[in-house]
Write an enzyme that holds these catalytic residues in place. Structure first.
Site, short mmCIF file in Angstrom:
data_model
loop_
_atom_site.label_atom_id
_atom_site.label_comp_id
_atom_site.label_asym_id
_atom_site.label_seq_id
_atom_site.Cartn_x
_atom_site.Cartn_y
_atom_site.Cartn_z
N ASP A 20 0.87 -1.18 0.00
CA ASP A 20 0.00 0.00 0.00
C ASP A 20 0.90 1.23 0.00
O ASP A 20 1.45 1.61 1.03
CB ASP A 20 -0.90 0.00 1.24
CG ASP A 20 -1.81 1.23 1.30
OD1 ASP A 20 -1.61 2.17 0.48
OD2 ASP A 20 -2.73 1.24 2.15
N HIS A 135 -5.14 12.22 13.81
CA HIS A 135 -6.25 12.06 12.84
C HIS A 135 -7.37 11.17 13.38
O HIS A 135 -8.46 11.11 12.81
CB HIS A 135 -5.75 11.46 11.53
CG HIS A 135 -4.74 12.32 10.82
ND1 HIS A 135 -5.02 13.62 10.45
CD2 HIS A 135 -3.47 12.08 10.42
CE1 HIS A 135 -3.95 14.14 9.85
NE2 HIS A 135 -2.99 13.23 9.82
N ASP A 172 2.50 19.21 13.11
CA ASP A 172 2.50 18.21 12.03
C ASP A 172 2.00 18.90 10.76
O ASP A 172 1.24 19.86 10.83
CB ASP A 172 1.56 17.06 12.42
CG ASP A 172 1.60 15.90 11.45
OD1 ASP A 172 2.25 14.89 11.77
OD2 ASP A 172 0.97 15.99 10.36
N HIS A 174 -0.01 17.79 8.55
CA HIS A 174 -1.41 17.48 8.23
C HIS A 174 -2.34 18.07 9.28
O HIS A 174 -1.95 18.26 10.44
CB HIS A 174 -1.62 15.95 8.20
CG HIS A 174 -0.76 15.24 7.20
ND1 HIS A 174 0.44 14.64 7.55
CD2 HIS A 174 -0.93 15.04 5.87
CE1 HIS A 174 0.98 14.09 6.47
NE2 HIS A 174 0.18 14.32 5.43
N ASP A 265 6.73 15.82 9.73
CA ASP A 265 6.53 15.83 8.28
C ASP A 265 6.40 17.27 7.78
O ASP A 265 6.32 17.52 6.58
CB ASP A 265 5.30 14.99 7.88
CG ASP A 265 4.12 15.18 8.81
OD1 ASP A 265 4.11 16.16 9.59
OD2 ASP A 265 3.20 14.34 8.77
N TYR A 305 8.40 11.44 8.04
CA TYR A 305 8.64 10.24 7.25
C TYR A 305 9.99 10.24 6.53
O TYR A 305 10.35 9.27 5.89
CB TYR A 305 7.48 10.05 6.26
CG TYR A 305 6.17 10.08 7.02
CD1 TYR A 305 5.78 9.00 7.80
CD2 TYR A 305 5.36 11.23 7.04
CE1 TYR A 305 4.62 9.04 8.57
CE2 TYR A 305 4.20 11.27 7.80
CZ TYR A 305 3.84 10.17 8.56
OH TYR A 305 2.71 10.21 9.33
#
Ligand code: Q9C
Ligand code: ZN
Length: 655
Positions: A20, A135, A172, A174, A265, A305
């Site tokens: 994935d 999240h 972060d 996101h 990230d 990451y």
């Protein structure tokens, strides 16, 4: 007081078992890379190591539904195909037989960290965890997140420790929509998130990630979203977001605890974020948060990451939590237009709920366009137009009231953009060895100064040589007296110790009548001893401004002067009230050695008059000092080529 590092090796167990491409970046090496680097740097050894425990069912139930918790529990016994099928029911999620255990450890690590900080066992800390949390929602896994570690920690701090005001800073890249949903109507949790947004075209593609999502009901104004609409945001953009948006609200909110959704990230090199901020930036962000909540800062890992960038950024964060000074930031500190637009739209959306933004808005409108005729800054333009070529302008679409941009030259910043800073500068070298052996020295002269010294602050005995001191003092009448001369000798000795990297900071006392001249000598001495740039902050009214060279090497800032005045971009005075209590030296000594400053309390918003004076100065100075910009009037003055590309080590792209 110390820094906790909460970790458990078991959290490296969960991993993606099938193919994935979206999920493969969330891998066990993220934790080992960060931990290995902390060890290499000797940082892990300086922390209080805590072994993570599992969060209980009740603790998970603080934010998750019982049905969802038992669903995740059941993944422990599923086979690979069933795991993959269940994962497919969520967005960007993989389950592994160890996921439940790891996710309970991740949530438990956050709880342990909060308990350690709120019981006073440590001042602050970092929980190195996976899976991440921000999240995850009441009944849903999302974006690699299973349980919402930071949200659980916040709910726990409220319930078990009785806290009333918790600030969550989500750096972060996101949007932590899970945290937003869980607290959107709760005024006791102020949630700040910046995130890659690209006008809604970036994951998780939510309308409610935009700046106009500000919370609901009682929680209006307690959700703060800062959407980045371009990639490539860098150090200046991040620091500007803190200075102009997060910190004003945070001071007004006056949190009792700061939780950081510490995803890296948002750092340079990360494939998800595509941003440009260097690891050192996270030292500064951490440092800026340490002035809040008595320094009670709990950081918990979220994303990140690019293993090298992640490891470095984690080290910067921990090093700063431990109290080491933040390394200098690379690149010109010039926020980009897109960042300014985002910051401005978030400020506009929040203004109805925050006094600090309302005051600034009013004055900004008035002073941005009409500078009062009695403006006390006559020498301003001529000082600044020295040897600077005007930068060609493009028409501004954002000029207030549609007026053309003022035809001022760009400041010396633009000139300075061309030559690279001398690599061998003394201060730049010093930054390579982060912590001098002596943190803070106090050089006292008058024995009557009442100063309760913190235990590890060293009393300086040494003095500069007599002849040398006299030579420096000779041009100054006020330094003729023996008392002033003795004080100067001690100050010069302290200064040399600092510039030679033996001492990090210090306090020296001097007779009031000799203050201005002593500062003057200190500046000359500092510059001749190899300091490239010197910031001089003078509190209270000084007899006269010192004999400054306006060569850009000294920035003189007089707080509590007679009037607001910018004689040049390097010579600024503002008439703010300065209360110098007898305890000031003691508080200074504590803060210099790394203690958190005392909280200013909820009514720390400045008076309208003080804000007006500051806004006036900002109007004067922002064409030159780009970090002062919050409005878009100065876009024409951005230096071409000012955005630096960071290639090589990070493989990044300039924007
Ligand atoms: N290229 C955390 O950082 N995939 N979660 C986005 C866009 C999901 C990120 C795809 C990213 C989840 C904690
Ligand atoms: Zn992320």
């Amino acid at each position: 007081m110390g820094t906790a590092l909460v970790y458990h090796e078991d959290m490296t167990a969960t991993r993606l078992l099938w193919d994935d491409p979206e999920c493969e970046i969330e891998r066990p090496e993220r934790l080992t890379a960060a931990l290995d680097r902390l060890r290499q740097r000797g940082l892990e050894q300086r922390c209080l190591r805590l072994s993570a425990r599992e969060a209980s069912k009740e603790e998970l139930g603080l934010v998750h539904s019982p049905e969802y918790v038992s669903l995740v529990r059941k993944t422990q016994v599923l086979g690979e195909e069933e795991l993959q099928a269940l994962s497919g029911q969520f967005d960007a999620i993989y389950f592994h037989p160890s996921t439940f255990h790891c996710a309970r450890l991740a949530a438990g690590a956050g709880l342990q960290l909060v308990d350690a900080v709120l019981t006073g066992a440590v001042q602050n800390g970092l929980a190195l965890v996976r899976p991440p949390g921000h999240h995850s929602q009441r009944a849903a896994a999302n974006g690699f997140c299973v349980f919402n570690n930071v949200a659980i920690a916040a709910a726990h701090a409220k319930q078990k420790h009785g806290l009333h005001r918790i600030l969550i800073v989500d750096w972060d890249v996101h949007h932590g929509q899970g945290i937003q949903y869980l607290f959107e109507d709760d005024p006791s949790v102020l949630y700040f998130s910046w995130h890659r947004y690209e006008h809604g075209r970036f994951w998780p593609f939510l309308r409610e990630s935009d700046a106009d999502a500000v919370g609901r009901g009682q929680g209006l104004g307690f959700t703060v979203n800062l959407p980045w609409n371009q990639v490539g945001m860098g150090n200046a953009d991040y620091v500007a977001a803190f200075l102009h948006l997060l910190l004003p609200l945070a001071f007004e909110f006056d949190p009792e605890l700061v939780l950081v959704s510490a995803g890296f990230d948002s750092a340079i090199g990360d494939p998800e974020g595509q941003m440009q901020a260097t690891p050192e930036c996270f030292a500064h962000l951490t440092h800026l948060l340490q002035v809040l909540a008595g320094g009670r800062v709990c950081a918990m890992l979220e994303g990140g990451y690019h293993l090298e960038s992640l490891a470095e950024s984690v080290c910067m964060t921990v090093q700063t939590l431990l109290g080491d000074p933040a390394p200098p930031l690379s690149g010109l500190m010039v926020p980009c237009q897109s960042a300014l637009e985002s910051i401005q739209s978030a400020r506009a959306a929040q203004a109805p709920y925050w006094k600090s933004l309302q005051l600034q808005g009013q004055c900004g409108q008035v002073l941005g366009c009409r500078i009062p005729p009695q403006a006390p800054c006559s020498g301003y333009d001529s000082e600044l137009s020295l040897d600077v070529t005007p930068v060609p302008t493009s028409p501004s679409t954002h000029s207030p009231e549609g007026r053309p941009p003022p035809l001022l030259p760009g400041g010396p910043m633009c000139k300075a953009a061309a030559p690279a800073p001398a690599p061998s500068s003394l201060l730049d070298q010093l930054c390579l060895c982060p912590a001098p052996s002596v943190r803070t020295t106090v050089a006292l002269t008058a024995p009557d100064i009442t100063l309760v010294l913190p235990p590890d602050v060293i009393q300086q005995e040494g003095s500069a040589l007599r002849e040398e001191t006299e030579a420096w003092a000779r041009p100054h009448e006020s330094l003729a007296r023996e008392e002033a001369l003795t004080a100067l000798g001690k100050l010069l000795y302290l200064l040399d110790g600092m510039l030679d990297g033996q001492v990090n900071s210090g306090i020296a006392a001097t007779p009031a009548s000799a203050a201005a001249a002593t500062l003057d000598v200190a500046i000359q001495r500092g510059l001749s001893h190899g300091a490239q740039r010197l910031l001089c902050v003078a509190l209270g009214q000084l007899d006269r401004p010192p004999d400054l060279a306006h060569d850009g090497r000294t920035l003189w800032l007089n707080i509590g002067g007679k009037e607001a005045a910018a004689l040049s971009m390097f010579h600024v005075a503002t008439p703010l009230p300065v209360d110098s209590t007898p305890q000031l030296a003691g508080i200074l000594a504590r803060v210099l050695r790394g203690e958190a400053p005392p909280s200013l309390g909820p009514s720390s918003v400045a008076s309208p008059e003080d804000v007006q004076a500051l806004m006036y100065l900002r109007g004067q100075l922002e064409p030159q000092w780009k970090m002062l910009q919050v409005r878009l009037i100065a876009e024409a003055w951005l230096c071409p080529g000012a955005r630096l590309c960071h290639r090589g080590r990070w493989g990044g792209q300039g924007k």
